[in-house]
Write an enzyme that holds these catalytic residues in place. Structure first.
Site, PDB file in Angstrom:
ATOM      1  N   LYS A   1       4.045   5.793  -2.156  1.00 39.39           N
ATOM      2  CA  LYS A   1       3.330   4.601  -1.666  1.00 39.39           C
ATOM      3  C   LYS A   1       2.237   4.178  -2.657  1.00 39.39           C
ATOM      4  O   LYS A   1       2.106   3.005  -2.993  1.00 39.39           O
ATOM      5  CB  LYS A   1       2.702   4.879  -0.289  1.00 39.39           C
TER       6      LYS A   1
ATOM      7  N   ARG B   1       1.707  16.589  -8.713  1.00 41.01           N
ATOM      8  CA  ARG B   1       0.907  15.364  -8.845  1.00 41.01           C
ATOM      9  C   ARG B   1      -0.436  15.652  -9.526  1.00 41.01           C
ATOM     10  O   ARG B   1      -1.078  16.666  -9.275  1.00 41.01           O
ATOM     11  CB  ARG B   1       0.644  14.755  -7.466  1.00 41.01           C
TER      12      ARG B   1
ATOM     13  N   ARG C   1      -5.321  17.186  -6.274  1.00 43.42           N
ATOM     14  CA  ARG C   1      -6.044  16.871  -5.033  1.00 43.42           C
ATOM     15  C   ARG C   1      -6.170  18.105  -4.154  1.00 43.42           C
ATOM     16  O   ARG C   1      -5.248  18.919  -4.089  1.00 43.42           O
ATOM     17  CB  ARG C   1      -5.280  15.774  -4.267  1.00 43.42           C
TER      18      ARG C   1
HETATM   19  P1  AP5 Z   1       2.295   9.016  -4.690  1.00 47.12           P
HETATM   20  O1  AP5 Z   1       2.570   7.619  -5.112  1.00 47.12           O
HETATM   21  O2  AP5 Z   1       0.944   9.590  -4.978  1.00 47.12           O
HETATM   22  O3  AP5 Z   1       2.691   9.225  -3.152  1.00 47.12           O
HETATM   23  P2  AP5 Z   1       1.958   8.728  -1.830  1.00 47.12           P
HETATM   24  O4  AP5 Z   1       3.031   8.306  -0.905  1.00 47.12           O
HETATM   25  O5  AP5 Z   1       0.885   7.724  -2.156  1.00 47.12           O
HETATM   26  O6  AP5 Z   1       1.335  10.103  -1.376  1.00 47.12           O
HETATM   27  P3  AP5 Z   1      -0.058  10.493  -0.743  1.00 47.12           P
HETATM   28  O7  AP5 Z   1      -0.089  12.004  -0.748  1.00 47.12           O
HETATM   29  O8  AP5 Z   1      -1.222   9.813  -1.430  1.00 47.12           O
HETATM   30  O9  AP5 Z   1       0.067   9.953   0.667  1.00 47.12           O
HETATM   31  P4  AP5 Z   1      -0.516  10.550   1.922  1.00 47.12           P
HETATM   32  O10 AP5 Z   1      -0.022   9.529   2.841  1.00 47.12           O
HETATM   33  O11 AP5 Z   1      -0.240  11.928   2.309  1.00 47.12           O
HETATM   34  O12 AP5 Z   1      -2.075  10.670   1.553  1.00 47.12           O
HETATM   35  P5  AP5 Z   1      -3.291   9.671   1.700  1.00 47.12           P
HETATM   36  O13 AP5 Z   1      -4.065   9.703   0.448  1.00 47.12           O
HETATM   37  O14 AP5 Z   1      -2.841   8.343   2.230  1.00 47.12           O
HETATM   38  O15 AP5 Z   1       3.429   9.938  -5.378  1.00 47.12           O
HETATM   39  C1  AP5 Z   1       3.390  11.347  -5.252  1.00 47.12           C
HETATM   40  C2  AP5 Z   1       3.806  12.000  -6.601  1.00 47.12           C
HETATM   41  O16 AP5 Z   1       5.175  11.673  -6.868  1.00 47.12           O
HETATM   42  C3  AP5 Z   1       3.005  11.475  -7.811  1.00 47.12           C
HETATM   43  O17 AP5 Z   1       2.759  12.554  -8.677  1.00 47.12           O
HETATM   44  C4  AP5 Z   1       3.924  10.414  -8.449  1.00 47.12           C
HETATM   45  O18 AP5 Z   1       3.735  10.360  -9.857  1.00 47.12           O
HETATM   46  C5  AP5 Z   1       5.308  10.951  -8.088  1.00 47.12           C
HETATM   47  N1  AP5 Z   1       6.260   9.862  -7.831  1.00 47.12           N
HETATM   48  C6  AP5 Z   1       6.025   8.695  -7.179  1.00 47.12           C
HETATM   49  N2  AP5 Z   1       7.152   7.961  -7.073  1.00 47.12           N
HETATM   50  C7  AP5 Z   1       8.124   8.718  -7.666  1.00 47.12           C
HETATM   51  C8  AP5 Z   1       9.542   8.518  -7.854  1.00 47.12           C
HETATM   52  N3  AP5 Z   1      10.136   7.391  -7.435  1.00 47.12           N
HETATM   53  N4  AP5 Z   1      10.234   9.497  -8.476  1.00 47.12           N
HETATM   54  C9  AP5 Z   1       9.617  10.652  -8.903  1.00 47.12           C
HETATM   55  N5  AP5 Z   1       8.290  10.884  -8.749  1.00 47.12           N
HETATM   56  C10 AP5 Z   1       7.560   9.935  -8.130  1.00 47.12           C
HETATM   57  O19 AP5 Z   1      -4.114  10.357   2.883  1.00 47.12           O
HETATM   58  C11 AP5 Z   1      -4.830  11.570   2.683  1.00 47.12           C
HETATM   59  C12 AP5 Z   1      -5.471  12.001   3.986  1.00 47.12           C
HETATM   60  O20 AP5 Z   1      -6.409  11.007   4.444  1.00 47.12           O
HETATM   61  C13 AP5 Z   1      -4.540  12.213   5.182  1.00 47.12           C
HETATM   62  O21 AP5 Z   1      -3.946  13.500   5.161  1.00 47.12           O
HETATM   63  C14 AP5 Z   1      -5.518  12.025   6.357  1.00 47.12           C
HETATM   64  O22 AP5 Z   1      -6.313  13.156   6.561  1.00 47.12           O
HETATM   65  C15 AP5 Z   1      -6.404  10.907   5.869  1.00 47.12           C
HETATM   66  N6  AP5 Z   1      -5.901   9.557   6.265  1.00 47.12           N
HETATM   67  C16 AP5 Z   1      -5.516   8.566   5.411  1.00 47.12           C
HETATM   68  N7  AP5 Z   1      -5.122   7.485   6.109  1.00 47.12           N
HETATM   69  C17 AP5 Z   1      -5.266   7.787   7.418  1.00 47.12           C
HETATM   70  C18 AP5 Z   1      -5.009   7.085   8.629  1.00 47.12           C
HETATM   71  N8  AP5 Z   1      -4.534   5.821   8.633  1.00 47.12           N
HETATM   72  N9  AP5 Z   1      -5.253   7.705   9.805  1.00 47.12           N
HETATM   73  C19 AP5 Z   1      -5.756   8.960   9.822  1.00 47.12           C
HETATM   74  N10 AP5 Z   1      -6.001   9.701   8.728  1.00 47.12           N
HETATM   75  C20 AP5 Z   1      -5.772   9.114   7.525  1.00 47.12           C
END
Ligand code: AP5
Length: 224
Positions: A16, A130, A163
């Site tokens: 994402k 990552r 992270r």
């Molecule tokens: P990346 O693009 O970083 O993936 P992502 O989907 O953005 O993953 P996140 O871990 O950031 O999402 P998340 O939803 O768990 O965490 P968030 O920060 O939102 O890609 C991942 C890796 O793969 C990278 O190394 C990239 O290079 C590689 N890659 C990407 N595409 C690829 C492909 N096509 N092929 C191969 N490799 C690829 O949330 C963190 C925390 O915040 C949550 O756990 C929660 O505690 C809190 N939080 C955030 N939002 C909320 C909410 N709405 N409600 C409650 N708590 C929340």
């Protein structure tokens, strides 16, 4: 398209953030990633950050009442008048209902919800490798998208880190939270005719092309 209000939905590590960065460049729309917003709040030691930290460290979702207001303010702001890209919100049915109610009040609607289809094994592989830039959150992968110089962000020169929530036991809990609390949004948005699936296992470039193609189709349909 009159306005583009886009939601990026999918498990942790499904790409994402990677695609969000590209879409933001393509469409010049504000991009709100709740994970980035919360991590910045933790770094800055704000009240929001202090509340969120313990949930994030465990890989739990922060409570709906904490996060809904954070996004509500941004969606209503003048710079989001032509649209926005949401990454990581909504993540529960409660959050989706709150966003829907706010959009109704503003006389607007969600344009599409892009679901990144990626299985759990791939998530674990991706998050294990990552690397994230400490200053601006730019994303790399040691194997799939390595930076030119190890440990240094290609885009802004900041240090790259692992992270805190990319540790194996926390990744497992984040996946459990996704299956239990976020996955119900797939049928929620599918029932509203808004869900667009993308194969998130393809190369990043190809995933981006498919998203652009589906947005182009939506634009054509609107113009018919
Ligand atoms: P990346 O693009 O970083 O993936 P992502 O989907 O953005 O993953 P996140 O871990 O950031 O999402 P998340 O939803 O768990 O965490 P968030 O920060 O939102 O890609 C991942 C890796 O793969 C990278 O190394 C990239 O290079 C590689 N890659 C990407 N595409 C690829 C492909 N096509 N092929 C191969 N490799 C690829 O949330 C963190 C925390 O915040 C949550 O756990 C929660 O505690 C809190 N939080 C955030 N939002 C909320 C909410 N709405 N409600 C409650 N708590 C929340």
């Amino acid at each position: 398209m009159s306005e583009l209000n886009l939601i990026l939905l999918g498990p942790p590590g499904s790409g994402k953030g990677t695609q969000g960065e590209r879409l933001q460049d393509d469409f010049r729309l504000p991009y709100y990633a709740t994970g980035d917003i919360l991590r910045a709040a933790v770094r800055d030691g704000t009240e929001l950050g202090e509340t969120a930290k313990e949930f994030m460290d465990r890989g739990d979702l922060v409570p709906d009442e904490v996060i809904i207001g954070v996004i509500g303010e941004r969606v209503e702001a003048p710079d989001a008048a032509d649209g926005f890209i949401l990454d990581g919100f909504p993540r529960t049915v409660g959050q989706a209902e709150a966003l829907g109610a706010e959009m109704d009040e503003l006389g607007r609607g969600v344009t599409a919800v892009v679901l990144f289809d990626v299985d759990d094994d791939e998530v674990v592989r991706r998050l294990g490798g990552r690397r994230t830039c400490v200053k601006n959150g730019h994303i790399f992968h040691v194997e799939f998208d390595p930076p030119k110089h190890e440990g240094v962000c290609d885009i802004c020169g900041s240090r790259l880190i692992v992270r805190d929530d990319d540790k194996p036991d926390v990744i497992r809990n984040r996946l459990d939270q996704y299956h239990e609390k976020t996955k119900p949004l797939v049928s929620y948005y599918s029932d509203q005719g808004l869900l667009k699936r993308v194969d998130g296992k393809l190369e990043p470039e190809e995933v981006g092309n498919r998203i652009r193609a589906l947005l182009a189709t939506l634009k054509m349909e609107e113009e018919l």
